[in-house]
Write an enzyme that holds these catalytic residues in place. Structure first.
Site, mmCIF file in Angstrom:
data_model
loop_
_atom_site.group_PDB
_atom_site.id
_atom_site.type_symbol
_atom_site.label_atom_id
_atom_site.label_comp_id
_atom_site.label_asym_id
_atom_site.label_seq_id
_atom_site.Cartn_x
_atom_site.Cartn_y
_atom_site.Cartn_z
ATOM 1 N N CYS B 247 0.867 -1.184 0.000
ATOM 2 C CA CYS B 247 0.000 0.000 0.000
ATOM 3 C C CYS B 247 0.895 1.223 0.000
ATOM 4 O O CYS B 247 1.642 1.434 -0.947
ATOM 5 C CB CYS B 247 -0.976 -0.023 1.165
ATOM 6 S SG CYS B 247 -0.212 -0.117 2.785
ATOM 7 N N ARG B 252 -2.176 -0.734 5.492
ATOM 8 C CA ARG B 252 -3.411 -1.241 4.890
ATOM 9 C C ARG B 252 -3.177 -2.637 4.299
ATOM 10 O O ARG B 252 -4.043 -3.494 4.327
ATOM 11 C CB ARG B 252 -3.893 -0.292 3.785
ATOM 12 C CG ARG B 252 -4.575 0.952 4.291
ATOM 13 C CD ARG B 252 -4.915 1.903 3.151
ATOM 14 N NE ARG B 252 -3.742 2.612 2.649
ATOM 15 C CZ ARG B 252 -3.771 3.467 1.640
ATOM 16 N NH1 ARG B 252 -4.893 3.703 0.988
ATOM 17 N NH2 ARG B 252 -2.670 4.091 1.254
#
Lengths: 147, 293
Positions: B247, B252
């Site tokens: 990410c 994430r």
């Protein structure tokens, strides 16, 4: 080291933060988040009158009002599940609400570096606080120009 | 002494049901010996506003990272951290947090680098616990310190570095950022400006699957069928694939790493934590812009 001149209440807040250990600084920030006053009805019912600060990592809306006597009043809205953002808003409210317009305009944008929060809060979030001040100043300037 | 697993029917479908607990299970086991609950949030003050009774705080920003080098703490630092939190090598460590367990999954992934044996996530995280009206407290527990052993970090199994990703081009890559970051229109996450890179786009060949697609509206993980439809159906991943997820800074993608590894059971998934803030700032690495991989 260059020193920044801050408005007295902001300088006092910076001093309070500076005197504390890291853990206690977070507690103080939490207190500011709790002390942020709720919106008055005229904004609570009309949130569209507030300006969003997209630089903050959580939703934050604000308004600055220059009153007839030239003092500025500040209004903030941030959800309770975003206590850090609320804490920053609380600091700005405690430090700047009720000051004269030119005192607000003279407040240095880099004041957040004086709070000793760099090791605790990501730099990105601190930039959110600087962005709040920048938008407050812009609103104040616009109102001064149109009055 | 590990705690019993949560036998919730939903989890039974997943490859590793022992990696999840429900809020019900947690409520029932709070205070059991051998259990430590840790909250890991994006907002550094959220724990202080109220947390699950007995839970300790695990701060991704100040505690899991090395303060100087862009890296995680080393074996000595991790042992010190775990000892301070009252965690032993035998502890069942249950993690939860805000924003669909985004940071809790990140903390779990970092703990995986040190191969802590029993790591679990609370399905639905902080949001579900609070939505169900379960108790929270501002009391910070004083857990007795422990003597967690120094275990060297193993960066070979679940972590990927830039040069390994360069060598991996042509094999499955999943970009879990928002669509605008993937195409290169945005240099940062929506609402998270300036934490960016000098170039926008994605790693060539990477498929776009925003991380939050794996979460339902109540912040729990989607069912096995729904997850298979996304990752096997749409993207065409096969269980034996060598997969790299990334990410912006690796947080994430930890969520997606958890989904692929523990829920779908793919054994070869690595998280590239350098992610776009490294790739998008690196000289002469290939970049693709636009909607196509």
């Amino acid at each position: 080291m260059t020193s920044i001149t801050l408005p007295p209440r902001l300088a006092e807040i910076a001093e309070d933060f500076g005197a504390l250990a890291d853990r206690d600084r977070l507690q103080l920030l939490l207190e500011f988040s709790r002390e942020l006053p709720p919106l008055p009805d005229r904004y609570a019912d009309r949130r569209d009158l507030l300006e969003q600060v997209p630089e903050c990592q959580s939703p934050l809306f604000l308004a600055a009002e220059v009153s007839g006597d030239g003092t500025v009043h500040l209004f903030f809205d941030a959800p309770p599940e975003a206590p850090t953002t609320r804490g920053f808003a609380g600091i700005l409210h405690a430090a700047l609400d009720g000051l004269a317009a030119d005192e607000i305009l003279e407040t240095p944008g880099e004041f957040s570096s004086q709070l000793g929060l760099h090791d605790l809060v990501s730099p990105l979030r601190l930039r959110g606080m600087a962005a709040m001040l920048a938008r407050i100043k812009r609103q104040v300037r616009e109102q001064l120009a149109s009055s | 002494m590990a705690l019993p697993y949560d036998s919730a029917p939903k989890f039974a479908d997943y490859a590793h049901p022992e990696k999840l607990v429900t809020t019900e299970w947690l409520a029932e086991h709070l205070g059991d010996p051998g259990l430590v609950v840790a909250e890991s949030d994006e907002d550094v003050l959220l724990y202080e506003t109220g947390h699950i009774p007995g839970a300790v705080k695990l701060d991704w920003h100040t505690e899991l990272n090395d303060p100087q080098t862009r890296d995680y703490v080393d074996g000595v630092g991790f042992a010190r951290l775990m000892s301070e939190k009252g965690i032993t090598r035998d502890t069942t460590l249950v993690l939860y947090g805000d924003k669909n367990n985004w940071w809790a999954a990140y903390a779990l992934w970092v703990c995986t680098l040190f191969e802590h044996p029993d790591l679990r996530l609370v399905d639905g995280g902080r949001a579900k616990w609070i939505a169900e009206g379960r108790p929270v407290t501002t009391d910070v527990p004083q857990r007795p310190g422990t003597d967690y052993p120094v275990v060297e970090r193993d960066d070979t199994k679940v972590r990927a570095f830039r040069d390994q990703v360069l060598a991996h081009l042509g094999q499955p890559l999943i970009d879990v950022r928002s669509p605008g970051e993937y195409t290169g229109e945005l240099l940062h996450m929506p609402d998270y400006p300036q934490e960016g890179a000098v170039r926008g786009g994605h790693i060539p060949g990477a498929r776009s699957v925003p991380w939050a697609r794996a979460a339902a509206e109540d912040a729990t993980f989607r069912s096995l069928k729904e997850l298979e439809a996304i990752y096997a159906g749409e993207v065409g991943l096969r269980p034996d694939d060598d997969v790299v997820v990334y990410c912006r800074i690796g947080e994430r993608s930890s969520h997606t790493w958890f989904v692929l590894t523990h829920l779908l059971g793919y054994p070869h998934v690595r998280n590239y934590d350098g992610s776009w803030t490294e790739w998008g700032n690196s000289v002469r690495v290939p970049i693709t812009r636009g909607e196509n991989p």
